[in-house]
Design a protein around this motif. Structure first.
Motif, PDB file in Angstrom:
ATOM      1  N   ARG A 141       0.826  -1.203   0.000  1.00  0.00           N
ATOM      2  CA  ARG A 141       0.000   0.000   0.000  1.00  0.00           C
ATOM      3  C   ARG A 141       0.864   1.259   0.000  1.00  0.00           C
ATOM      4  NH1 ARG A 141      -4.171  -0.099   4.661  1.00  0.00           N
ATOM      5  NH2 ARG A 141      -2.311   0.404   5.875  1.00  0.00           N
ATOM      6  N   LYS A 142       1.962   1.232   0.755  1.00  0.00           N
ATOM      7  CA  LYS A 142       2.862   2.374   0.813  1.00  0.00           C
ATOM      8  C   LYS A 142       3.545   2.598  -0.540  1.00  0.00           C
ATOM      9  CE  LYS A 142       6.838   4.206   3.351  1.00  0.00           C
ATOM     10  NZ  LYS A 142       7.817   3.946   4.437  1.00  0.00           N
ATOM     11  N   LYS A 143       4.002   1.511  -1.177  1.00  0.00           N
ATOM     12  CA  LYS A 143       4.672   1.627  -2.476  1.00  0.00           C
ATOM     13  C   LYS A 143       3.699   2.153  -3.530  1.00  0.00           C
ATOM     14  CE  LYS A 143       7.566  -1.378  -3.984  1.00  0.00           C
ATOM     15  NZ  LYS A 143       8.188  -2.642  -4.445  1.00  0.00           N
ATOM     16  N   LYS A 144       2.441   1.685  -3.472  1.00  0.00           N
ATOM     17  CA  LYS A 144       1.434   2.146  -4.422  1.00  0.00           C
ATOM     18  C   LYS A 144       1.204   3.644  -4.254  1.00  0.00           C
ATOM     19  CE  LYS A 144      -3.510   1.812  -5.418  1.00  0.00           C
ATOM     20  NZ  LYS A 144      -4.804   1.199  -5.004  1.00  0.00           N
ATOM     21  N   LYS A 145       1.113   4.089  -2.999  1.00  0.00           N
ATOM     22  CA  LYS A 145       0.895   5.512  -2.720  1.00  0.00           C
ATOM     23  C   LYS A 145       2.063   6.337  -3.240  1.00  0.00           C
ATOM     24  CE  LYS A 145       0.698   8.724   1.178  1.00  0.00           C
ATOM     25  NZ  LYS A 145       0.629   8.850   2.655  1.00  0.00           N
ATOM     26  N   GLN A 146       3.304   5.914  -2.943  1.00  0.00           N
ATOM     27  CA  GLN A 146       4.484   6.659  -3.382  1.00  0.00           C
ATOM     28  C   GLN A 146       4.573   6.713  -4.902  1.00  0.00           C
ATOM     29  OE1 GLN A 146       7.603   4.536  -1.330  1.00  0.00           O
ATOM     30  NE2 GLN A 146       7.528   5.884   0.459  1.00  0.00           N
ATOM     31  N   TYR A 147       4.263   5.584  -5.543  1.00  0.00           N
ATOM     32  CA  TYR A 147       4.336   5.538  -7.005  1.00  0.00           C
ATOM     33  C   TYR A 147       3.337   6.510  -7.626  1.00  0.00           C
ATOM     34  CZ  TYR A 147       3.818   3.908 -11.783  1.00  0.00           C
ATOM     35  OH  TYR A 147       3.739   3.855 -13.161  1.00  0.00           O
ATOM     36  N   LEU A 148       2.100   6.502  -7.126  1.00  0.00           N
ATOM     37  CA  LEU A 148       1.069   7.365  -7.693  1.00  0.00           C
ATOM     38  C   LEU A 148       1.357   8.838  -7.429  1.00  0.00           C
ATOM     39  CD1 LEU A 148      -2.119   5.265  -6.845  1.00  0.00           C
ATOM     40  CD2 LEU A 148      -1.154   5.680  -9.110  1.00  0.00           C
ATOM     41  N   LEU A 149       1.891   9.152  -6.243  1.00  0.00           N
ATOM     42  CA  LEU A 149       2.221  10.542  -5.938  1.00  0.00           C
ATOM     43  C   LEU A 149       3.338  11.055  -6.840  1.00  0.00           C
ATOM     44  CD1 LEU A 149       2.070  10.585  -2.023  1.00  0.00           C
ATOM     45  CD2 LEU A 149       0.514  11.747  -3.601  1.00  0.00           C
ATOM     46  N   GLN A 150       4.254  10.182  -7.234  1.00  0.00           N
ATOM     47  CA  GLN A 150       5.389  10.582  -8.061  1.00  0.00           C
ATOM     48  C   GLN A 150       5.113  10.481  -9.553  1.00  0.00           C
ATOM     49  OE1 GLN A 150       8.661   8.148  -6.729  1.00  0.00           O
ATOM     50  NE2 GLN A 150       8.713   9.051  -4.688  1.00  0.00           N
ATOM     51  N   ASN A 151       4.330   9.482  -9.946  1.00  0.00           N
ATOM     52  CA  ASN A 151       4.148   9.213 -11.380  1.00  0.00           C
ATOM     53  C   ASN A 151       2.714   9.304 -11.874  1.00  0.00           C
ATOM     54  OD1 ASN A 151       7.035   8.183 -11.852  1.00  0.00           O
ATOM     55  ND2 ASN A 151       6.319   6.804 -10.239  1.00  0.00           N
ATOM     56  N   GLY A 152       1.776   9.400 -10.943  1.00  0.00           N
ATOM     57  CA  GLY A 152       0.378   9.413 -11.357  1.00  0.00           C
ATOM     58  C   GLY A 152      -0.081  10.743 -11.934  1.00  0.00           C
ATOM     59  N   ARG A 153      -1.188  10.708 -12.589  1.00  0.00           N
ATOM     60  CA  ARG A 153      -1.802  11.930 -13.128  1.00  0.00           C
ATOM     61  C   ARG A 153      -2.704  12.526 -12.065  1.00  0.00           C
ATOM     62  NH1 ARG A 153      -6.797  12.115 -17.414  1.00  0.00           N
ATOM     63  NH2 ARG A 153      -7.094  14.388 -17.384  1.00  0.00           N
ATOM     64  N   GLN A 154      -2.521  13.802 -11.781  1.00  0.00           N
ATOM     65  CA  GLN A 154      -3.335  14.441 -10.760  1.00  0.00           C
ATOM     66  C   GLN A 154      -4.616  15.014 -11.371  1.00  0.00           C
ATOM     67  OE1 GLN A 154      -2.871  18.548  -9.094  1.00  0.00           O
ATOM     68  NE2 GLN A 154      -2.050  17.447  -7.290  1.00  0.00           N
ATOM     69  N   VAL A 155      -5.736  14.657 -10.771  1.00  0.00           N
ATOM     70  CA  VAL A 155      -7.028  15.234 -11.165  1.00  0.00           C
ATOM     71  C   VAL A 155      -7.676  15.779  -9.898  1.00  0.00           C
ATOM     72  CG1 VAL A 155      -7.318  13.637 -13.092  1.00  0.00           C
ATOM     73  CG2 VAL A 155      -8.289  13.049 -10.866  1.00  0.00           C
ATOM     74  N   MET A 156      -8.495  16.799 -10.052  1.00  0.00           N
ATOM     75  CA  MET A 156      -9.193  17.391  -8.920  1.00  0.00           C
ATOM     76  C   MET A 156     -10.627  16.878  -8.913  1.00  0.00           C
ATOM     77  SD  MET A 156      -6.767  18.953  -7.521  1.00  0.00           S
ATOM     78  CE  MET A 156      -7.711  19.680  -6.174  1.00  0.00           C
TER      79      MET A 156
END
Length: 243
Positions: A141-156
């Protein structure tokens, strides 16, 4: 959001504790197995006969359930008491015994010889598995969170409310799952997301914008950044409900 950080630490500590206890039990089981093997190596197997059964406290001088046995070792007859009993035992039944070569009065059955190893192993294995699985889930869960925060697309996304997570509780309180929606203005598609456990009522933030980090190739992989509700760009207002 300190409670969320504290919750993550608690989950990690629980996982480490279960795993450590399990490993400790298995190490002790291995030590007991070594001593049992050594005791068996220095003993000699003979056939004995059950002469009496004590199935309740107070039936003998030891005050414990067990059996009395008679056995012959190197031409001499001996009597012994074993602190074990099962429904498969009866007076007159022949059983295998291990006699200490140096002290023939010390005798035990094979099941009693390895009983500590069996008990500790039965405790250690589940604890190790539960702790290991717990730690893997927390790490994933931590790795998924870090990956998305660094590489994911941000939407509001817009906060639409929340629901209580009755599967989890701390001091009798259940956390919330913040729920939000995001509509893609180009495709018109609507996406619904929910956050990890939080300890604030999402109803207080209905209509506000929250950042969601999604995998551009698979929106099923996402992370709702609840902390963004309190960012300066979003007004920076954290609400405290003392009702």
């Amino acid at each position: 959001m300190k409670k969320n950080i504290k919750e993550s630490r608690v989950e990690k500590i629980l996982g480490i504790s279960f795993f450590a206890v399990g490993v400790l039990m298995l190490v002790i089981a291995l030590v007991c197995a070594f001593f049992s093997w050594n005791a068996k190596r220095t003993s000699e197997e003979v056939t004995g006969t059950i002469t009496e059964i004590y199935s309740s406290r107070g039936d003998n001088s030891t005050g414990n359930s067990g059996i009395s046995v008679e056995y012959s070792y190197r031409g001499q007859q001996y009597e012994g008491y074993l602190s074990e009993y099962s429904s498969s035992m009866w007076v007159g039944k022949d059983i295998s015994l291990y006699v200490n070569r140096e002290d023939p009065h010390q005798v035990r059955t094979a099941s009693l010889l390895y009983l500590p190893t069996l008990i500790l192993g039965c405790i250690g294995v589940p604890f190790s598995i539960i702790g290991g699985v717990f730690l893997l889930i927390v790490r994933k869960r931590k790795k998924k969170k870090q990956y998305l925060l660094q590489n994911g697309r941000q939407v509001m996304a817009e906060v639409t409310g929340g629901r209580l997570n009755y599967n989890y509780a701390v001091n009798g309180r259940h956390p919330w799952k913040l729920e939000c929606k995001y509509e893609d203005i180009y495709s018109g598609e609507l996406y619904l997301f929910s956050s990890e456990n939080i300890w604030i009522d999402p109803e207080l933030y209905i209509g506000q914008q929250v950042a969601v980090y999604v995998d551009a190739d698979n929106y099923r992989k996402y992370y709702v950044d609840v902390k963004s509700l309190f960012s300066e760009e979003n007004g920076g207002a954290q609400i405290y409900d003392f009702r």
